[in-house]
Scaffold this motif. Sequence first.
Motif, PDB file in Angstrom:
ATOM      1  N   ARG A 135      10.193  -8.115   3.383  1.00  0.00           N
ATOM      2  CA  ARG A 135       9.884  -8.835   4.622  1.00  0.00           C
ATOM      3  C   ARG A 135       9.120  -7.953   5.605  1.00  0.00           C
ATOM      4  NH1 ARG A 135      15.375 -10.171   4.054  1.00  0.00           N
ATOM      5  NH2 ARG A 135      15.931  -8.813   5.808  1.00  0.00           N
ATOM      6  N   HIS A 136       9.465  -6.672   5.619  1.00  0.00           N
ATOM      7  CA  HIS A 136       8.874  -5.737   6.581  1.00  0.00           C
ATOM      8  C   HIS A 136       8.417  -4.476   5.848  1.00  0.00           C
ATOM      9  CE1 HIS A 136      10.836  -8.331   9.558  1.00  0.00           C
ATOM     10  NE2 HIS A 136      11.978  -8.110   8.953  1.00  0.00           N
ATOM     11  N   PRO A 137       7.278  -4.517   5.158  1.00  0.00           N
ATOM     12  CA  PRO A 137       6.857  -3.385   4.319  1.00  0.00           C
ATOM     13  C   PRO A 137       6.709  -2.062   5.072  1.00  0.00           C
ATOM     14  CG  PRO A 137       5.539  -5.338   3.849  1.00  0.00           C
ATOM     15  CD  PRO A 137       6.341  -5.656   5.065  1.00  0.00           C
ATOM     16  N   TRP A 138       6.381  -2.104   6.340  1.00  0.00           N
ATOM     17  CA  TRP A 138       6.151  -0.879   7.113  1.00  0.00           C
ATOM     18  C   TRP A 138       7.414  -0.057   7.308  1.00  0.00           C
ATOM     19  CZ3 TRP A 138       9.029  -0.736  11.591  1.00  0.00           C
ATOM     20  CH2 TRP A 138       9.538  -1.966  12.038  1.00  0.00           C
ATOM     21  N   VAL A 139       8.584  -0.696   7.204  1.00  0.00           N
ATOM     22  CA  VAL A 139       9.845   0.024   7.464  1.00  0.00           C
ATOM     23  C   VAL A 139      10.044   1.132   6.435  1.00  0.00           C
ATOM     24  CG1 VAL A 139      12.356  -0.174   7.660  1.00  0.00           C
ATOM     25  CG2 VAL A 139      10.887  -1.990   8.560  1.00  0.00           C
ATOM     26  N   ALA A 140       9.793   0.831   5.174  1.00  0.00           N
ATOM     27  CA  ALA A 140       9.979   1.841   4.123  1.00  0.00           C
ATOM     28  C   ALA A 140       9.079   3.043   4.361  1.00  0.00           C
ATOM     29  CB  ALA A 140       9.699   1.233   2.753  1.00  0.00           C
ATOM     30  N   GLN A 141       7.865   2.797   4.800  1.00  0.00           N
ATOM     31  CA  GLN A 141       6.918   3.885   5.033  1.00  0.00           C
ATOM     32  C   GLN A 141       7.339   4.740   6.225  1.00  0.00           C
ATOM     33  OE1 GLN A 141       2.653   2.950   5.980  1.00  0.00           O
ATOM     34  NE2 GLN A 141       2.362   3.631   3.872  1.00  0.00           N
ATOM     35  N   TRP A 142       8.006   4.143   7.186  1.00  0.00           N
ATOM     36  CA  TRP A 142       8.394   4.869   8.404  1.00  0.00           C
ATOM     37  C   TRP A 142       9.680   5.678   8.221  1.00  0.00           C
ATOM     38  CZ3 TRP A 142      12.710   4.270  11.649  1.00  0.00           C
ATOM     39  CH2 TRP A 142      12.651   4.968  12.849  1.00  0.00           C
ATOM     40  N   MET A 201       4.386  -1.019  -1.132  1.00  0.00           N
ATOM     41  CA  MET A 201       4.077  -2.360  -0.619  1.00  0.00           C
ATOM     42  C   MET A 201       3.059  -2.272   0.508  1.00  0.00           C
ATOM     43  SD  MET A 201       7.786  -4.207  -0.400  1.00  0.00           S
ATOM     44  CE  MET A 201       8.902  -4.298  -1.789  1.00  0.00           C
ATOM     45  N   GLU A 202       3.334  -1.419   1.483  1.00  0.00           N
ATOM     46  CA  GLU A 202       2.429  -1.272   2.624  1.00  0.00           C
ATOM     47  C   GLU A 202       1.092  -0.705   2.169  1.00  0.00           C
ATOM     48  OE1 GLU A 202       1.948  -1.113   7.071  1.00  0.00           O
ATOM     49  OE2 GLU A 202       2.842  -2.382   5.552  1.00  0.00           O
ATOM     50  N   GLU A 203       1.145   0.264   1.258  1.00  0.00           N
ATOM     51  CA  GLU A 203      -0.096   0.856   0.756  1.00  0.00           C
ATOM     52  C   GLU A 203      -0.946  -0.198   0.046  1.00  0.00           C
ATOM     53  OE1 GLU A 203       1.385   3.938  -1.723  1.00  0.00           O
ATOM     54  OE2 GLU A 203       1.761   5.337  -0.078  1.00  0.00           O
ATOM     55  N   LEU A 262      -0.919  -3.483   0.574  1.00  0.00           N
ATOM     56  CA  LEU A 262      -1.453  -4.413   1.562  1.00  0.00           C
ATOM     57  C   LEU A 262      -2.694  -3.832   2.242  1.00  0.00           C
ATOM     58  CD1 LEU A 262       1.822  -5.743   3.231  1.00  0.00           C
ATOM     59  CD2 LEU A 262       0.263  -7.018   1.765  1.00  0.00           C
ATOM     60  N   GLU A 263      -2.627  -2.538   2.582  1.00  0.00           N
ATOM     61  CA  GLU A 263      -3.776  -1.893   3.213  1.00  0.00           C
ATOM     62  C   GLU A 263      -4.962  -1.829   2.254  1.00  0.00           C
ATOM     63  OE1 GLU A 263      -2.353   1.870   4.529  1.00  0.00           O
ATOM     64  OE2 GLU A 263      -1.282   1.056   6.262  1.00  0.00           O
ATOM     65  N   ALA A 264      -4.682  -1.538   0.983  1.00  0.00           N
ATOM     66  CA  ALA A 264      -5.753  -1.477  -0.002  1.00  0.00           C
ATOM     67  C   ALA A 264      -6.389  -2.849  -0.208  1.00  0.00           C
ATOM     68  CB  ALA A 264      -5.213  -0.948  -1.330  1.00  0.00           C
ATOM     69  N   GLU A 265      -5.576  -3.899  -0.182  1.00  0.00           N
ATOM     70  CA  GLU A 265      -6.116  -5.247  -0.347  1.00  0.00           C
ATOM     71  C   GLU A 265      -7.014  -5.628   0.825  1.00  0.00           C
ATOM     72  OE1 GLU A 265      -4.542  -9.849  -0.946  1.00  0.00           O
ATOM     73  OE2 GLU A 265      -3.233  -8.164  -1.415  1.00  0.00           O
ATOM     74  N   GLN A 266      -6.615  -5.219   2.033  1.00  0.00           N
ATOM     75  CA  GLN A 266      -7.441  -5.493   3.203  1.00  0.00           C
ATOM     76  C   GLN A 266      -8.781  -4.770   3.112  1.00  0.00           C
ATOM     77  OE1 GLN A 266      -5.162  -4.482   6.672  1.00  0.00           O
ATOM     78  NE2 GLN A 266      -3.818  -6.255   6.512  1.00  0.00           N
ATOM     79  N   GLN A 267      -8.756  -3.556   2.586  1.00  0.00           N
ATOM     80  CA  GLN A 267      -9.972  -2.751   2.522  1.00  0.00           C
ATOM     81  C   GLN A 267     -10.905  -3.198   1.405  1.00  0.00           C
ATOM     82  OE1 GLN A 267      -8.571   1.268   2.188  1.00  0.00           O
ATOM     83  NE2 GLN A 267      -7.713   1.312   4.250  1.00  0.00           N
ATOM     84  N   THR A 268     -10.338  -3.610   0.260  1.00  0.00           N
ATOM     85  CA  THR A 268     -11.168  -3.942  -0.909  1.00  0.00           C
ATOM     86  C   THR A 268     -11.385  -5.443  -1.100  1.00  0.00           C
ATOM     87  OG1 THR A 268      -9.256  -4.051  -2.409  1.00  0.00           O
ATOM     88  CG2 THR A 268     -10.285  -1.880  -2.072  1.00  0.00           C
ATOM     89  N   GLY A 269     -10.503  -6.263  -0.515  1.00  0.00           N
ATOM     90  CA  GLY A 269     -10.586  -7.701  -0.752  1.00  0.00           C
ATOM     91  C   GLY A 269     -10.042  -8.119  -2.099  1.00  0.00           C
ATOM     92  N   LEU A 299       5.836  -3.966  -8.622  1.00  0.00           N
ATOM     93  CA  LEU A 299       6.879  -3.233  -7.900  1.00  0.00           C
ATOM     94  C   LEU A 299       8.275  -3.781  -8.187  1.00  0.00           C
ATOM     95  CD1 LEU A 299       5.169  -2.580  -4.456  1.00  0.00           C
ATOM     96  CD2 LEU A 299       5.488  -0.997  -6.367  1.00  0.00           C
ATOM     97  N   ASP A 300       8.407  -5.098  -8.315  1.00  0.00           N
ATOM     98  CA  ASP A 300       9.727  -5.662  -8.620  1.00  0.00           C
ATOM     99  C   ASP A 300      10.254  -5.132  -9.948  1.00  0.00           C
ATOM    100  OD1 ASP A 300      10.300  -7.273  -6.400  1.00  0.00           O
ATOM    101  OD2 ASP A 300       8.956  -8.833  -7.102  1.00  0.00           O
ATOM    102  N   ALA A 301       9.366  -5.017 -10.944  1.00  0.00           N
ATOM    103  CA  ALA A 301       9.782  -4.507 -12.254  1.00  0.00           C
ATOM    104  C   ALA A 301      10.183  -3.043 -12.169  1.00  0.00           C
ATOM    105  CB  ALA A 301       8.652  -4.693 -13.266  1.00  0.00           C
ATOM    106  N   LEU A 302       9.416  -2.253 -11.418  1.00  0.00           N
ATOM    107  CA  LEU A 302       9.757  -0.834 -11.245  1.00  0.00           C
ATOM    108  C   LEU A 302      11.081  -0.672 -10.516  1.00  0.00           C
ATOM    109  CD1 LEU A 302       6.237   0.564 -10.277  1.00  0.00           C
ATOM    110  CD2 LEU A 302       7.444   0.898 -12.447  1.00  0.00           C
ATOM    111  N   PHE A 303      11.295  -1.508  -9.500  1.00  0.00           N
ATOM    112  CA  PHE A 303      12.556  -1.457  -8.756  1.00  0.00           C
ATOM    113  C   PHE A 303      13.735  -1.775  -9.663  1.00  0.00           C
ATOM    114  CE2 PHE A 303      15.721  -4.226  -6.668  1.00  0.00           C
ATOM    115  CZ  PHE A 303      16.371  -3.258  -5.900  1.00  0.00           C
ATOM    116  N   GLU A 304      13.626  -2.845 -10.447  1.00  0.00           N
ATOM    117  CA  GLU A 304      14.741  -3.271 -11.298  1.00  0.00           C
ATOM    118  C   GLU A 304      15.043  -2.223 -12.363  1.00  0.00           C
ATOM    119  OE1 GLU A 304      16.696  -5.686 -10.885  1.00  0.00           O
ATOM    120  OE2 GLU A 304      15.668  -6.923  -9.403  1.00  0.00           O
ATOM    121  N   PHE A 305      14.017  -1.703 -13.020  1.00  0.00           N
ATOM    122  CA  PHE A 305      14.230  -0.713 -14.069  1.00  0.00           C
ATOM    123  C   PHE A 305      14.869   0.547 -13.489  1.00  0.00           C
ATOM    124  CE2 PHE A 305      13.022   2.898 -16.696  1.00  0.00           C
ATOM    125  CZ  PHE A 305      13.327   2.452 -17.968  1.00  0.00           C
ATOM    126  N   GLY A 306      14.321   1.044 -12.378  1.00  0.00           N
ATOM    127  CA  GLY A 306      14.854   2.264 -11.778  1.00  0.00           C
ATOM    128  C   GLY A 306      16.270   2.091 -11.270  1.00  0.00           C
TER     129      GLY A 306
END
Length: 337
Positions: free
Chosen positions: A203-210, A258-260, A262-269, A309-316
């Motif tokens: 819901r709030h991707p920036w929280v993990a980065q902070w 997640m945040e990374e 989103l930023e990459a998608e904004q930059q590259t489309g 990311l969901d798959a990486l989260f579940e496996f880890g």
Amino acid sequence: MDRSATPATNRSATPPYRRIVAEIRRRIDTGELTAGDRVPSTRRITREWGVAMATATKVLTTLRQEGLVRAVPGVGTVVAETGTGAEARTHHGPAPRPRGSSHHPLPAASQPQPPALSRDRIVRAGVRIADAEGLRSLSMRRVAAEFGASSMALYRHVANKDQLVMLMADATFAEIELPAPAPRHWRARMEAGARLQWQLYQRHPWVAQWLSITRPQPLPHAMTLIEWTMGATRFDPLTKLRLALTLLNHVRGTAVAMEEDLEAEQQTGMDQDQWMVSQEPEYEQILESGSFPMYAGIDAMDDAGTLQLDALFEFGLARLLDGFEVFSDGREGRPAH
């Protein structure tokens, strides 16, 4: 009275990106732009409306979130096939005037006033901005603009941006509703706590980065979640904390992407799938060298979700809890240090 005063006032109070979104939405609704047509690029938006690149990026991000447009590699951002109709969006424009209402502006004393500033409202506005635009776009001036106020007005309620972001992060953890009754087995409890964290970061991707593990911030609501997560374990407090931080770091470390992304998608489309397709020729050339048998042995079609990311989260998470179980079995009956 001048009847044009009220619309002008509404326009000035509306954030620039919302006015631009409303205009592009109008062009789509009226058929001026149809499915597959290119919408204005960020560069064109900056020229046509005289706004900053960050604002232009926010416009296209909002339109994508509303399902009105989509990114096409090598083409740009185009109108989505289903990008018409009220069901595909959340309307941010002024509410329609009820029938029978007066067309004259209200007297000065009755004019709607900007909402009074408070710490809670400032924090909620900050969360909305960070969710939509990322933490890098957050500033005291940006938040103040949401209220039509000056930056200095915010300092009466929060000391600085650092305090604001800390309050914002703790407010997101306050959204979490802890399951009742709580799982009784320690593994089930830790798994539930990890999933609550993961959902928060979605819901709030920036929280993990902070968040920081080495320089933890005083966040009472986050501490409540961690305390609950470890509530069914029988280790001494220090071991509990180490296990909790190891678990938290897996969830947070995976969610940082997640945040990374989103930023990459904004930059590259391009979203993740589109980007991977664009990289396939380079990867095929590397794999043909024969130097990377592990990669070459993976069927891209069968394992297309490996990097999700969901798959990486579940496996880890499963492997981490497996390890905790071995650790727990080996510690049973041993005295606490």
